[in-house]
Scaffold this active site. Sequence first.
Site, PDB file in Angstrom:
ATOM      1  CG  ASP A 173     102.195 110.439  64.297  1.00  0.00           C
ATOM      2  OD1 ASP A 173     103.292 110.773  63.819  1.00  0.00           O
ATOM      3  OD2 ASP A 173     101.391 111.257  64.761  1.00  0.00           O
ATOM      4  CG  HIS A 174     105.938 110.036  59.271  1.00  0.00           C
ATOM      5  ND1 HIS A 174     104.906 110.922  59.071  1.00  0.00           N
ATOM      6  CD2 HIS A 174     107.068 110.749  59.038  1.00  0.00           C
ATOM      7  CE1 HIS A 174     105.402 112.094  58.734  1.00  0.00           C
ATOM      8  NE2 HIS A 174     106.710 112.024  58.705  1.00  0.00           N
ATOM      9  CG  HIS A 236     103.148 114.486  62.580  1.00  0.00           C
ATOM     10  ND1 HIS A 236     102.921 113.136  62.528  1.00  0.00           N
ATOM     11  CD2 HIS A 236     103.045 114.919  61.293  1.00  0.00           C
ATOM     12  CE1 HIS A 236     102.698 112.769  61.270  1.00  0.00           C
ATOM     13  NE2 HIS A 236     102.760 113.844  60.508  1.00  0.00           N
TER      14      HIS A 236
HETATM   15  C1  BG6 Z   1     102.932 114.652  57.012  1.00  0.00           C
HETATM   16  C2  BG6 Z   1     102.101 115.858  56.657  1.00  0.00           C
HETATM   17  O1  BG6 Z   1     102.228 113.824  57.911  1.00  0.00           O
HETATM   18  O2  BG6 Z   1     104.135 115.080  57.608  1.00  0.00           O
HETATM   19  C3  BG6 Z   1     102.874 116.765  55.733  1.00  0.00           C
HETATM   20  O3  BG6 Z   1     100.900 115.435  56.029  1.00  0.00           O
HETATM   21  C4  BG6 Z   1     104.202 117.126  56.324  1.00  0.00           C
HETATM   22  O4  BG6 Z   1     102.112 117.944  55.455  1.00  0.00           O
HETATM   23  C5  BG6 Z   1     104.949 115.867  56.764  1.00  0.00           C
HETATM   24  O5  BG6 Z   1     104.956 117.817  55.351  1.00  0.00           O
HETATM   25  C6  BG6 Z   1     106.211 116.218  57.535  1.00  0.00           C
HETATM   26  O6  BG6 Z   1     106.959 115.055  57.751  1.00  0.00           O
HETATM   27  P1  BG6 Z   1     108.537 115.092  57.899  1.00  0.00           P
HETATM   28  O7  BG6 Z   1     108.893 113.665  58.175  1.00  0.00           O
HETATM   29  O8  BG6 Z   1     109.070 115.598  56.598  1.00  0.00           O
HETATM   30  O9  BG6 Z   1     108.833 116.019  59.030  1.00  0.00           O
END
Ligand code: BG6
Length: 483
Positions: A173-174, A236
Site C-alpha cells: 500500500d504505497h 489508503h
Molecule cells: C492509487 C489510486 O492507489 O493512489 C489512485 O489507485 C490515486 O486512484 C493514487 O490517484 C493516489 O496516490 P498519491 O500518492 O498520488 O496520493
Amino acid sequence: IPVDLFDLVIFGGTGDLARRKILPGLFRRFCAGQMPAEARIIGAARSELDTKGYREMVREAIAEFGGEQACGDEHLEKFLGQLEYVTIDARGDQGWKELQQLVVGTDRVEAYYFSVAPSLFGDIAERLQKWGMADDEARIVVEKPFGRDLATARSLNKTLATYFNEDQIYRIDHYLGKETVQNLMAVRFGNMLFEPLWNSQYVDHIQITVAETVGVGGRGEYYDKSGAMRDMVQNHLMQLLCLIAMEPPAQFAPDAVRDEKLKVIRALEAVAPYHIVRGQYQAEPCNESENPGYRTAVENPRSRTESFIALRTEISNWRWAGTPFYLRTGKRMAARSSEITVVFKDTPHSIFGDEAGRHRNVLSIRLQPNEGITLGVTIKEPGPGGMRLIDVPLDMSFAETLDPDHVDHVDAYERLIMDVIRGNQTLFMRGDEVEAAWAWTDPIIEGWEARNDVPKPYDHGSEGPTDATELLRREGREWRKVK
Ligand code: BG6
C-alpha cells in the site's frame, strides 16, 4: 548504506507502474548508493524485447518520469547495465527456463514483483514453484487492488499461501511508504505531549481527507469498476485511520504494528446509509473537452460509481468509543491535499466568560503536499480590547524547518522496494489485515448497491457534494477546508 545483493524480477516490467514508479525509483536508490553494483533488475513481460531494447525503454521511462535528475548520465549507463529482460508467458512455458537460469543458484536475495493484474498472481506463483524459484528465501511483492471484496481477497491469499509463507509476501500500500505517513507514528509515539490526550475523553472527532485534483485519466475502465471506496478507502484511508487510532505497539516491528492495526479494523463500526455521501465530478465549465465529467471520462453515461466518498464511522473500543472518524476522498477536488485533523474538545469551563469566545485545539497533520504539522492554540487577541480569545497556528512546515537534505524525499515505492530487499515487512499489509478491511467495506458497498444509490454530482474543483458538508454540519462540526 547499500542493501544486500539482490535480483529483482519485475513481472509486468514494461507496464505503466514499472515505468512510472518502480524503475525510476530504483534508479534514484542507485544514485543514492543504496543499490549494490552487482544487483540485477530483470524485467519480465510479454513484449518481444531483448535486454538492449528493455534498457532503451527504461532509459526513456527514467527521462520521462523524473529519475534522471537524480544523478548524471554516467550513472544512468551503469544502472542500465544492471538490467536484464526476459520475454515471458505468465500462463505458458515461454521464458521460464531462461529466468530460472538467471536467478537460481545465486546466493542473492531473490524478489519477485507482481506488477500485473491479480488474475495472473496464481499463474506466476505456480510457475515460480514449478521452475524452482519459490524457495523459502524468495520474496514476492504484490500490488493493490488486492481483491475487490472479501471473497476475492481470501481467494488471492489462499492462492499465494499455496506457494509462499506469509513472511515472504509483501502486499504494497504505497501510502505506508510515504515519509509523512511514517511520521504519523513518530509524532504519536515519539512525543509525550499527544498520547495522554489521544482518546475519546479529549478528542471531539478526527477527520481524514485525501483530496485529489486529478480525474480518472486513462484509467476509466479500471476505476469505473472500483470507485473511491475500493480504490482509496479500503486501503489508503484505512491505513491512515489505523495509524492514527491504533494502540502503541510494543516495538516498531512488523507483527507488533500489524497486530495493532488489525485490532482497529476489526473494531470499526458498520456505517449507516445516512453516514455515507457518494459523489461524481462534473465537467469543468467551458473546458469540457479537456476536463470532462466523470461519466464521460469513464465512457459510461449511466455509471453509478463514486469518484468521491465521505463517511462517518466509529471505533468500538475503550479508547475511541463515541468519537466520530470522518473520512473523505475524491477526485477533481479543489486542491491536492491529504490531511489528518484531530479536533480536541472544548475546555470544560471558560474562565473568561462566553463573550471571550470558545476555541478548540486542532492538530492538523499535513501529509501532502507541503508536509507539516500545525497545532491551533488559543491566545488572547492582542490589544486593549479586554480578554478576547483567538486561534493562532503553531506551525511547522517540514520544508522550512528541516535541513533540505532531510526533506529530499524518498518516494514511497523506493522505500518499500528497499524494505523488501532488507526483509522488513513493517510497512506492508498482512493478509488478515486486508481481509478485515474488506469485511468492513463489503456491507457498505452492498448496502448502496441494494438501495440503487446514485452518486450526487459535484462541481469540478469543489469540496465534493453539498451533502458531504451536511454530514458534519448536522452534528455541529465542519470539514477543514481543502486547500
Ligand atoms: C492509487 C489510486 O492507489 O493512489 C489512485 O489507485 C490515486 O486512484 C493514487 O490517484 C493516489 O496516490 P498519491 O500518492 O498520488 O496520493
